[in-house]
Design a protein around this motif. Structure first.
Motif, PDB file in Angstrom:
ATOM      1  N   MET A   1       0.845  -1.189   0.000  1.00  0.00           N
ATOM      2  CA  MET A   1       0.000   0.000   0.000  1.00  0.00           C
ATOM      3  C   MET A   1       0.891   1.253   0.000  1.00  0.00           C
ATOM      4  O   MET A   1       1.772   1.385   0.846  1.00  0.00           O
ATOM      5  N   PHE A   2       0.668   2.107  -0.974  1.00  0.00           N
ATOM      6  CA  PHE A   2       1.477   3.330  -1.044  1.00  0.00           C
ATOM      7  C   PHE A   2       0.979   4.340  -0.005  1.00  0.00           C
ATOM      8  O   PHE A   2      -0.164   4.772  -0.043  1.00  0.00           O
ATOM      9  N   ILE A   3       1.842   4.677   0.923  1.00  0.00           N
ATOM     10  CA  ILE A   3       1.499   5.658   1.955  1.00  0.00           C
ATOM     11  C   ILE A   3       1.886   7.046   1.461  1.00  0.00           C
ATOM     12  O   ILE A   3       1.230   8.029   1.723  1.00  0.00           O
ATOM     13  N   LYS A   4       3.004   7.088   0.772  1.00  0.00           N
ATOM     14  CA  LYS A   4       3.435   8.358   0.182  1.00  0.00           C
ATOM     15  C   LYS A   4       3.781   8.129  -1.280  1.00  0.00           C
ATOM     16  O   LYS A   4       4.738   7.438  -1.592  1.00  0.00           O
ATOM     17  N   PRO A   5       2.973   8.700  -2.191  1.00  0.00           N
ATOM     18  CA  PRO A   5       3.243   8.487  -3.611  1.00  0.00           C
ATOM     19  C   PRO A   5       4.432   9.330  -4.092  1.00  0.00           C
ATOM     20  O   PRO A   5       4.925  10.192  -3.378  1.00  0.00           O
ATOM     21  N   ARG A   6       4.827   9.073  -5.295  1.00  0.00           N
ATOM     22  CA  ARG A   6       5.944   9.808  -5.884  1.00  0.00           C
ATOM     23  C   ARG A   6       5.399  10.878  -6.828  1.00  0.00           C
ATOM     24  O   ARG A   6       4.460  10.626  -7.572  1.00  0.00           O
ATOM     25  N   TYR A   7       5.962  12.048  -6.762  1.00  0.00           N
ATOM     26  CA  TYR A   7       5.570  13.115  -7.687  1.00  0.00           C
ATOM     27  C   TYR A   7       6.786  13.543  -8.488  1.00  0.00           C
ATOM     28  O   TYR A   7       7.914  13.443  -8.012  1.00  0.00           O
ATOM     29  N   GLU A   8       6.508  14.058  -9.657  1.00  0.00           N
ATOM     30  CA  GLU A   8       7.589  14.617 -10.445  1.00  0.00           C
ATOM     31  C   GLU A   8       8.091  15.870  -9.722  1.00  0.00           C
ATOM     32  O   GLU A   8       7.287  16.699  -9.305  1.00  0.00           O
ATOM     33  N   SER A   9       9.400  16.000  -9.588  1.00  0.00           N
ATOM     34  CA  SER A   9       9.917  17.152  -8.844  1.00  0.00           C
ATOM     35  C   SER A   9       9.711  18.443  -9.643  1.00  0.00           C
ATOM     36  O   SER A   9       9.620  18.428 -10.867  1.00  0.00           O
ATOM     37  N   THR A  10       9.655  19.546  -8.913  1.00  0.00           N
ATOM     38  CA  THR A  10       9.512  20.848  -9.578  1.00  0.00           C
ATOM     39  C   THR A  10      10.701  21.094 -10.495  1.00  0.00           C
ATOM     40  O   THR A  10      10.561  21.644 -11.584  1.00  0.00           O
ATOM     41  N   GLU A  11      11.871  20.668 -10.047  1.00  0.00           N
ATOM     42  CA  GLU A  11      13.075  20.865 -10.853  1.00  0.00           C
ATOM     43  C   GLU A  11      12.938  20.178 -12.215  1.00  0.00           C
ATOM     44  O   GLU A  11      13.241  20.764 -13.257  1.00  0.00           O
ATOM     45  N   LEU A  12      12.428  18.938 -12.184  1.00  0.00           N
ATOM     46  CA  LEU A  12      12.263  18.199 -13.436  1.00  0.00           C
ATOM     47  C   LEU A  12      11.216  18.861 -14.332  1.00  0.00           C
ATOM     48  O   LEU A  12      11.398  18.985 -15.539  1.00  0.00           O
ATOM     49  N   GLN A  13      10.118  19.325 -13.726  1.00  0.00           N
ATOM     50  CA  GLN A  13       9.080  20.013 -14.521  1.00  0.00           C
ATOM     51  C   GLN A  13       9.644  21.279 -15.165  1.00  0.00           C
ATOM     52  O   GLN A  13       9.444  21.529 -16.344  1.00  0.00           O
ATOM     53  N   LEU A  14      10.372  22.062 -14.350  1.00  0.00           N
ATOM     54  CA  LEU A  14      10.952  23.305 -14.879  1.00  0.00           C
ATOM     55  C   LEU A  14      11.891  23.014 -16.042  1.00  0.00           C
ATOM     56  O   LEU A  14      11.828  23.665 -17.090  1.00  0.00           O
ATOM     57  N   LEU A  15      12.729  22.001 -15.859  1.00  0.00           N
ATOM     58  CA  LEU A  15      13.683  21.680 -16.925  1.00  0.00           C
ATOM     59  C   LEU A  15      12.972  21.179 -18.182  1.00  0.00           C
ATOM     60  O   LEU A  15      13.403  21.469 -19.294  1.00  0.00           O
TER      61      LEU A  15
ATOM     62  N   LYS B   1       2.364   0.224  15.519  1.00  0.00           N
ATOM     63  CA  LYS B   1       3.737   0.740  15.601  1.00  0.00           C
ATOM     64  C   LYS B   1       4.269   1.007  14.177  1.00  0.00           C
ATOM     65  O   LYS B   1       4.914   2.023  13.927  1.00  0.00           O
ATOM     66  N   HIS B   2       3.943   0.077  13.268  1.00  0.00           N
ATOM     67  CA  HIS B   2       4.425   0.224  11.899  1.00  0.00           C
ATOM     68  C   HIS B   2       3.754   1.401  11.188  1.00  0.00           C
ATOM     69  O   HIS B   2       4.421   2.207  10.536  1.00  0.00           O
ATOM     70  N   SER B   3       2.434   1.476  11.322  1.00  0.00           N
ATOM     71  CA  SER B   3       1.746   2.575  10.633  1.00  0.00           C
ATOM     72  C   SER B   3       2.146   3.915  11.258  1.00  0.00           C
ATOM     73  O   SER B   3       2.283   4.923  10.549  1.00  0.00           O
ATOM     74  N   GLY B   4       2.364   3.916  12.564  1.00  0.00           N
ATOM     75  CA  GLY B   4       2.796   5.137  13.244  1.00  0.00           C
ATOM     76  C   GLY B   4       4.155   5.580  12.738  1.00  0.00           C
ATOM     77  O   GLY B   4       4.400   6.776  12.515  1.00  0.00           O
ATOM     78  N   PHE B   5       5.031   4.609  12.545  1.00  0.00           N
ATOM     79  CA  PHE B   5       6.373   4.911  12.050  1.00  0.00           C
ATOM     80  C   PHE B   5       6.299   5.505  10.633  1.00  0.00           C
ATOM     81  O   PHE B   5       6.939   6.522  10.343  1.00  0.00           O
ATOM     82  N   ALA B   6       5.480   4.864   9.776  1.00  0.00           N
ATOM     83  CA  ALA B   6       5.344   5.345   8.391  1.00  0.00           C
ATOM     84  C   ALA B   6       4.802   6.776   8.377  1.00  0.00           C
ATOM     85  O   ALA B   6       5.292   7.642   7.645  1.00  0.00           O
ATOM     86  N   GLU B   7       3.827   7.015   9.217  1.00  0.00           N
ATOM     87  CA  GLU B   7       3.226   8.353   9.288  1.00  0.00           C
ATOM     88  C   GLU B   7       4.249   9.401   9.748  1.00  0.00           C
ATOM     89  O   GLU B   7       4.312  10.508   9.228  1.00  0.00           O
ATOM     90  N   LEU B   8       5.046   8.989  10.719  1.00  0.00           N
ATOM     91  CA  LEU B   8       6.068   9.887  11.255  1.00  0.00           C
ATOM     92  C   LEU B   8       7.060  10.285  10.160  1.00  0.00           C
ATOM     93  O   LEU B   8       7.445  11.454  10.036  1.00  0.00           O
ATOM     94  N   LEU B   9       7.455   9.309   9.343  1.00  0.00           N
ATOM     95  CA  LEU B   9       8.398   9.615   8.260  1.00  0.00           C
ATOM     96  C   LEU B   9       7.773  10.556   7.229  1.00  0.00           C
ATOM     97  O   LEU B   9       8.426  11.467   6.743  1.00  0.00           O
ATOM     98  N   VAL B  10       6.491  10.327   6.927  1.00  0.00           N
ATOM     99  CA  VAL B  10       5.811  11.212   5.969  1.00  0.00           C
ATOM    100  C   VAL B  10       5.803  12.640   6.519  1.00  0.00           C
ATOM    101  O   VAL B  10       6.061  13.608   5.803  1.00  0.00           O
ATOM    102  N   ASN B  11       5.563  12.763   7.821  1.00  0.00           N
ATOM    103  CA  ASN B  11       5.554  14.098   8.436  1.00  0.00           C
ATOM    104  C   ASN B  11       6.936  14.727   8.458  1.00  0.00           C
ATOM    105  O   ASN B  11       7.075  15.946   8.456  1.00  0.00           O
ATOM    106  N   LYS B  12       7.949  13.880   8.511  1.00  0.00           N
ATOM    107  CA  LYS B  12       9.318  14.402   8.561  1.00  0.00           C
ATOM    108  C   LYS B  12       9.871  14.720   7.176  1.00  0.00           C
ATOM    109  O   LYS B  12      10.949  15.291   7.053  1.00  0.00           O
TER     110      LYS B  12
END
Ligand SMILES: [Zn+2]
Length: 307
Positions: free
Chosen positions: A1-15, A183-194
């Motif tokens: 399950m993707f908790i945090k998806p990937r986006y194209e970076s602004t740098e790549l879009q600008l270029l 504990k696992h979902s809490g950890f994943a959430e913490l990383l997303v927040n960080k």
């Protein structure tokens, strides 16, 4: 399950937009091509991860900081017993290792050892886990995603997954999955927040409005060969069709990404889209999709607040 998806970076879009609207130097072009290729490799790896069961928590493209040091993680998986850290490389061609150094066969030049980058990320992630009081073990792997990649003289014990091994590697991962808890979902959430949003685009060349080529760019092939056909814009190169409104809005997005300080006005958008539609049409599209600020000739448009 993707908790945090990937986006194209602004740098790549600008270029990408700049590569169409101005002449990049060979060095800038090469940087853009590498960045794009890297991103495509990461997307290919995401597609493999999609086959994992929902018991895996997947975090893509994290930028984290520990002890004032930033580090980036291409993909991180949270499982019951371990955290998997993946550095994805979309290298193509032949490479070899000699006395712990990496070389390109084609050029004979030494390249940056990608294992050093992996080790650095693993080390910093371990530090972060300690700081956050999590005692998961970490398994770190370097993933070579392109089937066009070959590495000669690689010792067998390196933490590398080659394209030919990916299928079985993913299959084995799926066998390992087991129930996660809070504990696992809490950890994943913490990383997303960080996760930090990087705003340093040091490799984007300088540009100004006057210098950039105006016109609507095709959403499929990014060419300028656009003509009108009733309510659609049609690309002469790839025949892709797009509603006029969505095409204009997409090109306004480009404009505001390239020039965040410019005020969006009917005249500006009309010029930016090289008068492919009338000013009246531009005005209607802007009025419908943006909030108007001010009156008369000093009015401009801002994004509607997100509901
Ligand atoms: Zn096209």
């Amino acid at each position: 399950m993707f908790i945090k998806p990937r986006y194209e970076s602004t740098e790549l879009q600008l270029l990408r937009y700049l590569s169409k609207r101005m002449n990049l130097t060979d060095k800038e072009k090469q940087y853009y091509v590498n960045l794009k290729k890297g991103y495509e490799g990461e997307l290919s790896f995401d597609m493999l991860l999609e086959n994992l069961s929902d018991e895996w928590l997947i975090l893509s493209d994290l930028l984290l900081e520990v002890n004032n040091t930033m580090f980036q993680i291409d993909s991180l998986l949270v499982s019951r017993h371990s955290i998997f850290l993946f550095e994805v490389k979309n290298y193509e061609g032949d490479y070899y290792i000699d006395a712990d150094k990496w070389y390109s066969v084609a050029s004979g030049n030494e390249i940056k050892d990608p294992l050093l980058q992996l080790k650095r990320s693993e080390f910093l992630l371990r530090r972060l886990l300690q700081d956050l009081n999590f005692n998961f073990s970490i398994e770190a792997y370097l993933i070579f995603i392109s089937p066009k990649f070959t590495l000669y003289q690689a010792p067998r014990n390196l933490p590398i997954i080659f394209p030919t091994q990916l299928h079985y590697f993913m299959k084995n991962l799926n066998k390992k999955s087991s129930k996660l808890n809070e504990k696992h979902s809490g950890f994943a959430e913490l990383l997303v927040n960080k996760h930090l949003n990087d705003s340093s685009f040091t490799q984007v060349p300088n540009y100004d409005y006057e210098q950039l080529r105006k016109g609507v760019i095709c959403k499929c092939c990014y060419s300028f060969l656009i003509s009108r056909e009733e309510n659609k814009l049609v690309c002469a190169k790839c025949l892709c069709k797009e509603d006029i409104e969505s095409a204009i809005l997409r090109n306004v997005e480009q404009l505001t990404l390239l020039f965040p300080d410019k005020k969006v006005t009917t005249n500006l958008v009309h010029e930016w889209c090289e008068a492919i539609v009338s000013k009246k049409r531009v005005w209607r599209i802007l009025t419908k999709n943006f909030r108007k600020v001010g009156q008369g000739k000093f009015s401009y448009y801002v994004h509607l607040p997100k509901s």
